[in-house]
Structures are given as C-alpha cells and as structure tokens.
Design a protein around this motif. Structure first.
Motif, short mmCIF file in Angstrom:
data_model
loop_
_atom_site.label_atom_id
_atom_site.label_comp_id
_atom_site.label_asym_id
_atom_site.label_seq_id
_atom_site.Cartn_x
_atom_site.Cartn_y
_atom_site.Cartn_z
N MET A 93 0.84 -1.21 0.00
CA MET A 93 0.00 0.00 0.00
C MET A 93 0.87 1.25 0.00
O MET A 93 1.90 1.31 0.67
CB MET A 93 -0.90 0.02 1.24
N GLU A 144 -2.89 5.44 6.28
CA GLU A 144 -2.15 4.99 7.47
C GLU A 144 -2.19 6.02 8.59
O GLU A 144 -1.71 5.77 9.68
CB GLU A 144 -0.67 4.71 7.13
N TYR A 195 -6.63 -4.47 6.46
CA TYR A 195 -6.76 -3.88 5.12
C TYR A 195 -6.91 -4.99 4.10
O TYR A 195 -6.45 -6.11 4.29
CB TYR A 195 -5.58 -2.96 4.79
N ALA A 254 -3.02 -6.89 8.47
CA ALA A 254 -1.91 -7.68 8.96
C ALA A 254 -1.93 -7.58 10.47
O ALA A 254 -2.40 -6.57 11.02
CB ALA A 254 -0.59 -7.15 8.44
N ARG A 264 8.38 -6.36 10.18
CA ARG A 264 8.60 -4.93 9.93
C ARG A 264 9.72 -4.43 10.84
O ARG A 264 9.82 -4.88 11.99
CB ARG A 264 7.35 -4.12 10.26
N ARG A 302 5.99 0.36 8.99
CA ARG A 302 4.90 -0.08 8.11
C ARG A 302 5.02 0.50 6.71
O ARG A 302 4.16 0.26 5.86
CB ARG A 302 3.54 0.37 8.67
#
Ligand code: GLY
Length: 360
Positions: A49, A55, A240, A253, A296, A322
C-alpha cells in the motif's frame, strides 16, 4: 580474503537497499549489496500500500516524507519498468478507509462518505460500517513484482548483489568504518549503508526491533461483467484488503511487537479473517490462497532512521516500520543526494538516529 569493491557497500537487499543501490548506480557509483536472505525482505511480505493518508501518518516530518515519496512513485516506477521491461503493478486506485464508529468531526468534511452514497460507491461493506474516508491519492504497488523489478534493475545496472552473504561484524579504525566482515570475507568501500531492516540492531545498538505481521490472500471471483468485486484498497480498523488487478486479494496484517517467530499462528489467521469479514462479509466464501508472515523494522516513534550514522562513512537507512514500500523512492533519492553530493535534505535531520540517543 579482502575485496576492494568500490564506492558503496549496502548491508541489506530489501526494498530500501535495492532502491538505493539502483539510484547510486544511475549516478555512476560502484555499488555492492550484501543480502543475507533475500526471501526474508519485509517488502516481500508486505501488501504494497502507498498510504500516507490512510495509514494516518502523524502531521509533521513523517507525513511530509510519505507524501513526497508517494508523489515520486509514478516517475520512479516508470524508470524501473523501462529499464527492466517488467511491470511492478503500480495502481493509483485510491484507498477507502471505512470505520465502525462515527468520528467526532465528520460533517462537511471533504472525503467523508456515509449512508447511501457510501454504499453506492463501495458495495458489499459490512453492516457495522458507519462511514468511510476516501483517500483518492493513496494507492498500491504489487510489492512482490516490485521486488522482482528491483532485482532485475540492479542486475541490468551492474549492481554487485551478493545473495546469501551474511555480515558478521563492522570493522572500525578510529572513527571510520574500515570494512564489513562477512561469512564470505571482508568487504571494503568508501561508504557503507546499513539497510538491514528489522535485523539492523544485530550490527549496531540501534532501537530497531521486529514487528511481525501475519498476512493471507484470497482469490476474488470475477463478476458477470468480468470485473473483480474490489477495485480499490479498503483500509479498515485493524485490517486492510488490497485487491490486485489479477484477482488476488491481500489481507493484512497483525501487529506483533518484538515477535521473531517465523510462522503463522491459528490466532493470527483467525484475527485477520474476523476483521476482514466484519469489513467485507462477502469474502468469507472466497478461495483461500496463501498465508505468510514478515518482520517490519519497528522504531520507538514509528519513523525511519535515515542519514549519517555514528561513524563518518556509515549511513543509516532502516526502521521504515509499516512504510518501507511507500518510502523507498524518497529514501533512495535523499540518501543518494547525501552519498554522492553531500547534500543533506532538511527532512533528513528529523530522521537522525540521534533522536534516540537517550534510549541507546
Ligand atoms: N503497511 C501495512 C503494514 O505494515 O501492515
């Protein structure tokens, strides 16, 4: 064995390391990328994304960085696609961010949708959705394709990518990094870049830590007109749904701070499915394709560590949390300006590792 291999050694072959390597090669540098396990790159596990707005990046330097990078995307992808003759699946499809609770400030807000207007704009949302923010400038890229494109671009440009080579230590001489020790010998260069994502603190005491994300994908069934039911990203509370043009639907996630466990869990998958079906109930009957996870690179303020490191010839490019896929083009551009011309963009200052000095 010692190898003298030129201008810059980049530790880390993820999206940041490869994007910077390509940019530096385009500016005439000799570049080596040391990539311990290319398949572990967080960008391979991501959803792709491009979502500085969805976000909800906080107002300030991080949002500025994200908006700048989103704006660079069309040109950056175009350049890479021309170079490789491959598609990265860039799709400025917009992102709809539905919510289950009415926000305090919404009336007459630009980009706020509710009621029939929302249901007409996006059929199939769950009954608990009370409204949604429409972010038309956010979008997505197919992150797996992007990584293939970046690997191919690096190859075409003559980046020396050393896959399977693990850096074991940084070798110092005074205030200068003299070389990096690896399981394939010592690598030497003028400059070094630490871009090893969630693993960065294995080599330097930096406050970068893993934030595991579990993910899964479904196959969307084509409708009578041949189109797929979702044609924009849905970014709901805690989940998402990123539909690809080929019919895959990426669902993410979980957010598991400090978790290095390299597997999916029933709890993780259950959480994803519960949240996703609450947002868009129709997907409950679609074929399940794949489950996976990634790590991440988290930081204490969710912003990356960019620019000069603790030694004169070490640059940091890690902790993108992210937003690694989103921030790749701007990271590559700003750090290439720094490494090739000594130009330090004012934005870099806000992302210095020194902001965490008290916690080091
Ligand atoms: N960028 C979305 C995530 O990290 O889950």
């Amino acid at each position: 064995m010692k190898r003298n291999i030129g201008d810059t050694v980049i530790i880390g072959g993820g999206v940041i390391g490869l994007a910077l390597a390509a940019e530096l090669r385009l500016r005439g540098q000799d570049v080596t990328v040391l990539s311990r396990k290319p398949q572990e790159a967080a960008a391979l596990a991501a959803a792709g994304m491009l979502a500085p707005e969805a976000e909800q990046l906080p107002e300030g330097p991080l949002l500025s960085l994200g908006l700048r990078s989103r704006a660079l995307y069309p040109e950056w992808i175009g350049k890479l696609e021309r170079l490789t003759n491959l598609s990265a699946g860039y799709w400025p499809c917009g992102i709809l961010a539905p919510v289950f609770e009415t926000p305090d400030v919404r009336l007459n807000q630009e980009n706020w949708l509710e009621g029939e207007a929302l249901r007409a704009f996006q059929p199939g949302l769950g009954p608990e959705v009370v409204g949604a923010w429409w972010r038309p400038e956010d979008g997505q890229v197919d992150n797996r394709r992007l990584m293939t494109v970046l690997h191919r671009a690096a190859e075409r440009l003559g980046v020396n990518v050393q896959a399977g080579v693990a850096v074991t230590a940084l070798s110092l001489r005074g205030e200068i990094l003299e070389g990096v020790e690896t399981d394939a010998g010592m690598f030497l260069a003028q400059n070094y870049v630490l871009a090893s994502g969630a693993w960065a603190s294995e080599l330097l005491p930096l406050p970068v830590f893993p934030v595991k994300g579990e993910m899964l994908s479904l196959q969307m069934p084509p409708q009578a007109n041949g189109a797929f039911p979702l044609e924009r990203v849905l970014f709901g509370p805690g989940t998402y749904l990123a539909p690809r043009r080929d019919g895959r639907l990426i669902i993410g996630a979980t957010v598991e701070v400090g978790n290095w466990s390299a597997y999916n869990t029933p709890q993780g998958v259950q959480t994803l499915l519960e949240r996703a079906t609450r947002l868009y109930p129709g997907l409950a009957c679609w074929p399940l394709q794949e489950i996976w996870w990634g790590f991440r690179p988290g930081t204490l303020d969710e912003g990356p560590l960019l620019g000069p490191g603790p030694w004169e010839n070490l640059t940091l490019a890690t902790g993108h949390y992210r937003n690694g896929v989103l921030l790749a083009p701007v990271t590559a551009r700003l750090l290439a300006d720094w490494l090739t011309a000594g130009q330090s963009d004012p934005l870099l200052e806000a992302f210095s590792y020194r902001r965490f000095e008290e916690s080091l």
